[in-house]
Design an enzyme around this catalytic site. Structure first.
Site, PDB file in Angstrom:
ATOM      1  N   HIS A   1      -9.060 -56.577 113.379  1.00 58.98           N
ATOM      2  CA  HIS A   1      -7.944 -57.384 112.870  1.00 58.98           C
ATOM      3  C   HIS A   1      -8.425 -58.461 111.904  1.00 58.98           C
ATOM      4  O   HIS A   1      -7.862 -58.651 110.820  1.00 58.98           O
ATOM      5  CB  HIS A   1      -7.212 -58.005 114.061  1.00 58.98           C
ATOM      6  CG  HIS A   1      -5.881 -58.590 113.741  1.00 58.98           C
ATOM      7  ND1 HIS A   1      -5.725 -59.887 113.296  1.00 58.98           N
ATOM      8  CD2 HIS A   1      -4.627 -58.070 113.814  1.00 58.98           C
ATOM      9  CE1 HIS A   1      -4.441 -60.133 113.117  1.00 58.98           C
ATOM     10  NE2 HIS A   1      -3.745 -59.055 113.420  1.00 58.98           N
TER      11      HIS A   1
ATOM     12  N   VAL B   1       2.594 -76.799 109.224  1.00 58.49           N
ATOM     13  CA  VAL B   1       1.954 -75.594 108.717  1.00 58.49           C
ATOM     14  C   VAL B   1       2.906 -74.899 107.756  1.00 58.49           C
ATOM     15  O   VAL B   1       4.063 -75.297 107.602  1.00 58.49           O
ATOM     16  CB  VAL B   1       1.571 -74.636 109.867  1.00 58.49           C
ATOM     17  CG1 VAL B   1       0.718 -75.352 110.910  1.00 58.49           C
ATOM     18  CG2 VAL B   1       2.812 -74.034 110.531  1.00 58.49           C
TER      19      VAL B   1
ATOM     20  N   SER C   1       0.768 -60.640 110.489  1.00 57.78           N
ATOM     21  CA  SER C   1      -0.680 -60.822 110.384  1.00 57.78           C
ATOM     22  C   SER C   1      -1.194 -60.384 109.027  1.00 57.78           C
ATOM     23  O   SER C   1      -2.161 -60.945 108.512  1.00 57.78           O
ATOM     24  CB  SER C   1      -1.406 -59.995 111.460  1.00 57.78           C
ATOM     25  OG  SER C   1      -1.535 -60.698 112.657  1.00 57.78           O
TER      26      SER C   1
ATOM     27  N   ASP D   1      -9.713 -65.524 113.830  1.00 55.58           N
ATOM     28  CA  ASP D   1      -9.203 -64.216 114.200  1.00 55.58           C
ATOM     29  C   ASP D   1     -10.211 -63.522 115.120  1.00 55.58           C
ATOM     30  O   ASP D   1     -10.782 -64.165 115.992  1.00 55.58           O
ATOM     31  CB  ASP D   1      -8.929 -63.396 112.932  1.00 55.58           C
ATOM     32  CG  ASP D   1      -7.784 -62.428 113.093  1.00 55.58           C
ATOM     33  OD1 ASP D   1      -7.993 -61.393 113.754  1.00 55.58           O
ATOM     34  OD2 ASP D   1      -6.684 -62.684 112.568  1.00 55.58           O
TER      35      ASP D   1
ATOM     36  N   ASN E   1       5.857 -61.307 115.289  1.00 53.10           N
ATOM     37  CA  ASN E   1       6.313 -59.928 115.140  1.00 53.10           C
ATOM     38  C   ASN E   1       7.279 -59.474 116.226  1.00 53.10           C
ATOM     39  O   ASN E   1       7.472 -58.281 116.416  1.00 53.10           O
ATOM     40  CB  ASN E   1       5.109 -58.976 115.139  1.00 53.10           C
ATOM     41  CG  ASN E   1       4.151 -59.262 114.003  1.00 53.10           C
ATOM     42  OD1 ASN E   1       4.564 -59.656 112.930  1.00 53.10           O
ATOM     43  ND2 ASN E   1       2.870 -59.074 114.247  1.00 53.10           N
TER      44      ASN E   1
END
Length: 684
Positions: free
Chosen positions: A362, A464, A532, A326, A450
């Protein structure tokens, strides 16, 4: 979707590359002859000597130089032209290619060929960082990927002469999965004339408790045309100008504080142009469920919804390694001081230890949900005793750097990776690395996205676990921007699917992703929305499951490998229960339960641990029928020791389908088993 480097345009063979590629294949023996007709080495081709294609090379060079920036225009100044772009170059994983008698390219010979070309600049080499990484399976005998700058024409030539054995992809930039501000409907992109039209000037003053001015708050005004945005100064004020608007046409006012306060949103605000418009923010601690916060420790509403607060105190994720790829993690924060390791991928050559500086906040927010220290103040994460590694990839992260970060994870034997990020296009080079990580026993938990549309990549990969976002009523003030994420799919317990959350058959589970309170630099807290924020909830759960579920104490699943990862995904899906009234494409199997996931409880009426992925469930077959699964990897699944892996040519999947249907091909209308489309290495 991924495209050819020149959007499908064909290009003539380039003698400056054909020799190098041919050398790479012939060095391993059995290499195929070059289709370009050139047999010279990379060095001889580059020299331009007579008799080795110098005229053709000059022609190719003229094509390449035509698009180079920096040329002077006849009218003076510098003419605008396309710049050289950055590409990821890697030998294709040979699992399927060997079945078609292709030979993989040798990495060292490929690198030498590229470095010999005059107009290709190799800017980085991403490969194993130790013997352990070199032994990790999945890269088809190659030693990593190359990152190079070149023109689109040159990239097209390189791809063409790779003859299907070479990946040449744009090194696309990645995005953090934080939802963009939803503007009111009917906002257009028209710019009114600079003179003659109305201009609305408004001063917005943002204050907190006791009237304290709030600096660095983001403020936006929306009208019928272009919005106006700014950041408050030290006095908590900002002046915004809306062109072509009047007081009556202003449709929305949005304020996002830097930390410690709830956001604010007012539809159709009564804006004054004669005096300051004051916005009084609510402190996070004024909310009943956060009373006394952060002086007193609290669980977030999402953690309580997943029953983390009911977990025995000795279940803390001991012995598990988690990587958060990140924007870094601010170890200045009291709840994040336990994070001792990391890797600054952005500055690996100058300051690889800069991972503890988080300018965006973040990564720190994600880290708080996953593993915030269990101290008297702030919040507690899911797995406070896990070993956390912060890999700094933002701002500005690209596919090649994500591949590098995953290489770090392979080297450090990470167990779970949190990926609250995504890109616009599928990357086969990244997919090869994800498969490699999975085979090394690394579980990647990825945010679905998003945009409010289809699941984004890499969450759309079958290798994943993709996570969507849900919210819950009464967990945020009605005048906060969080209320704008609410949709009509509200169940009896107040759970709803977030408007911004991406959806599709790839969604495995959902996580709390609206009004999530967690850590931000330097030592503060903020309530944010996004997939997130949902993904760290599932990453923390995954760490607890690996550390404490009895299955992972057995020899079968204690050993690192793809089978272990797939078992973890199965247990997480099986622990989930349905929430909201949205369909499964928005929530997957639902919201996981911590107590069930770690094996302390069984869920009444739950699906067995062998539960198939949502896209394979019979109930979803009508929804899946006719879907173009070639765009999202759902039809490109093979089998490795019982675990799903990426199969570029769908050879393993085809054999599995044939066997599953008793030696007959499945009917075309069965959504869970679409017949594979003809494989194209670039056009997905």
């Amino acid at each position: 979707m991924a495209k050819t480097s020149n959007d499908g345009a064909s290009s003539p063979p380039d003698p400056t590359l054909s020799g190098g590629i041919e050398a790479a294949s012939s060095s391993e023996g059995g290499g195929r002859s070059s289709r370009s007709g050139s047999s010279g080495s990379a060095s001889s081709a580059s020299s331009g000597s007579a008799g080795d294609g110098s005229e053709a090379r000059a022609s190719a060079d003229s094509v390449a130089s035509a698009g180079e920036p920096g040329r002077r225009s006849d009218s003076g100044g510098r003419a605008i032209a396309a710049r050289k772009k950055q590409y990821v170059i890697a030998p294709r994983q040979p699992d399927g290619l060997q079945a078609m008698s292709f030979q993989p390219l040798q990495f060292s010979a490929l690198e030498q060929a590229l470095r010999s070309s005059n107009d290709i600049e190799v800017v980085d080499t991403v490969g194993p960082k130790s013997v352990l990484g070199a032994l990790a399976d999945g890269m088809g005998g190659s030693q990593g990927v190359l990152v190079a700058r070149m023109t689109e024409q040159k990239a097209a030539v390189l791809h063409q002469q790779g003859q299907g054995r070479l990946l040449v992809e744009h090194d696309q930039h990645l995005n953090l999965m934080e939802p963009a501000l939803r503007q009111p409907t009917m906002v257009t992109g028209m710019m009114p004339a600079a003179a003659g039209g109305p201009v609305l000037n408004a001063v917005i003053s943002v204050v907190g408790k006791d009237g304290a001015p709030q600096a660095d708050a983001e403020v936006s005004l929306f009208g019928s045309m272009l919005p106006a945005s700014g950041v408050t100064d030290a006095n908590g004020q900002v002046t915004l100008s809306l062109f072509g608007e009047t007081r009556e046409s202003v449709r929305g006012l949005y304020v996002k504080p830097k930390a410690d306060y709830w956001s604010f949103y007012q539809r159709d605000p009564d804006i004054s142009t004669d005096e300051a418009n004051v916005v009084g923010l609510r402190a996070l601690s004024d909310w009943p469920s956060l009373a006394g916060f952060p002086r007193q420790r609290a669980y977030g509403w999402g953690q309580k919804a997943m029953r983390l607060d009911q977990l025995p105190g000795n279940y803390r994720g001991q012995g598990i390694k988690i990587a958060i790829i990140d924007s870094g993690a601010a170890t200045s924060h009291a709840n994040l001081r336990g994070i001792k390791a990391g890797f600054d991928v952005l500055n690996k050559k100058t300051n690889p230890d800069g991972w503890d500086q988080d300018t965006l906040g973040h990564g720190s927010h994600c880290a708080g949900v996953i593993a915030a220290a269990d101290i008297a103040s702030g919040i507690r994460g899911f797995a406070p005793d896990a070993e956390v590694h912060a890999c700094k990839l933002f701002p500005g992260g690209q596919i090649s750097q994500l591949i590098d970060a995953l290489e770090y994870c392979i080297d450090k034997q990470i167990d779970v990776v949190n990926l609250s990020l995504g890109g616009a296009e599928v990357s086969e080079a990244l997919e090869q690395q994800i498969v490699r990580a999975k085979r090394a026993g690394i579980a990647c938990i990825v945010a679905a996205g998003n945009s409010g549309g289809a699941v984004q990549y890499p969450a759309s990969s079958p290798n994943v676990l993709a996570v969507a976002a849900v919210g819950k009523l009464d967990e945020f003030p009605a005048d906060s921007y969080h209320a704008q994420t609410l949709d009509q799919n509200v169940d009896a317990y107040g759970y709803f699917t977030a408007k911004f959350s991406c959806f599709g058959p790839q969604v495995a589970v959902c996580g709390p992703g609206v009004a999530i309170t967690s850590c931000v630099p330097p030592n503060n807290f903020a309530a944010w929305d996004g997939t997130s924020m949902a993904t760290p909830h599932i990453t923390g759960l995954a760490a607890l499951t690996l550390a404490h579920h009895p299955d992972f104490q057995t020899p079968q699943y204690k050993a690192r490998g793809a089978e272990r990862v797939e078992r973890l995904f199965q247990l997480i899906r099986a622990s989930a229960h349905r929430v909201s009234l949205g369909d499964q494409s928005r929530t997957g199997f639902g919201l996981p339960d911590v107590l069930v996931a770690v094996g302390l409880q069984t869920q009444a009426g739950q699906q067995p641990a062998q539960a198939v992925a949502p896209q394979q469930a019979a109930a979803l077959a009508p929804m899946m029928a006719g879907q173009a699964l070639g765009n999202n990897f759902a039809g490109l699944v093979g089998n490795l020791g019982g675990a799903q892996v990426y199969d570029p040519l769908a050879l393993d999947m085809a054999r599995a389908q044939f066997a599953a249907y008793g030696g007959h091909w499945p009917p075309l209308h069965v959504g869970a088993f679409p017949l594979p489309k003809q494989y194209n290495p670039i056009m997905w």
